[in-house]
Design an enzyme around this catalytic site. Sequence first.
Site: not given
Ligand SMILES: [Zn+2]
Length: 246
Positions: A75, A80, A87, A98, A158, A160, A162
């Site tokens: 990932k 993010d 968030k 992230d 959020d 994201e 996957r």
């Molecule tokens: Zn996220």
Amino acid sequence: MSAPNVELYVKQVFADTSCIKVDIISDEQVIEKEYPLLAAVNRAAKCTERHRARVIFLEYVPEGPVETTVVLVGKGVTYDTGGADIKAGGVMAGMHRDKCGAAAVAGFFQVLARLQPKGIKVIGGMSMVRNSVGPDSYVADEIVTSRAGVRVRVGNTDAEGRMAMADVLCHLKEKAENEPDPHFFTIATLTGHACLSVGDGYSIVLENGPARRAEVGTSLRQAGDLVGDMFEISTIRREVSVSIQI
Ligand SMILES: [Zn+2]
């Protein structure tokens, strides 16, 4: 670091490494067609050129015969914000990290370049995308058809990671199907489950059925213990809400 800069960096790192092949996908139309879930996340980001997504593939082929194939997908969410499910409340700080799953994949290939182990072929995918907010943000309740033909309903923008990884994993599944003894791993900062189950700052491993039968988690854990990089084995379960009345 933005996705275009990750592309430059990875190219530079592996420029003189003949056993590692680097392949970059940057064409917007190709990303939309081949990686539709990642493209949904990229929608709000792509209007800014330096925020545009990249899919980066790495391949290590050893000298001599291949006995095992390892496939790693990381990932690489460059930042993010949470997307439309933003968030809020000051929890966004630190989200430049992230992308650490993808960074771990690149790092693994640096180790391969140095050690050049025999018998093992490794294919890596880095899903580099920014989870931005904007007029064209993907939103909850959207239904997007994945590369595998599975319709995915977005529950929370959020989640994201996957979305960023699933189509890249699917692509590499197609690619590795005819390779000897393939093993698939995704590496990610999907912190919610890990934080809730083992606390802040610790890592977990989750196995599917075949991986559990092959005791992949246990052998990874033992390897981690050897180098002081410990983690816990967690369990994949169906998401159910249970109400108990007494
Ligand atoms: Zn996220």
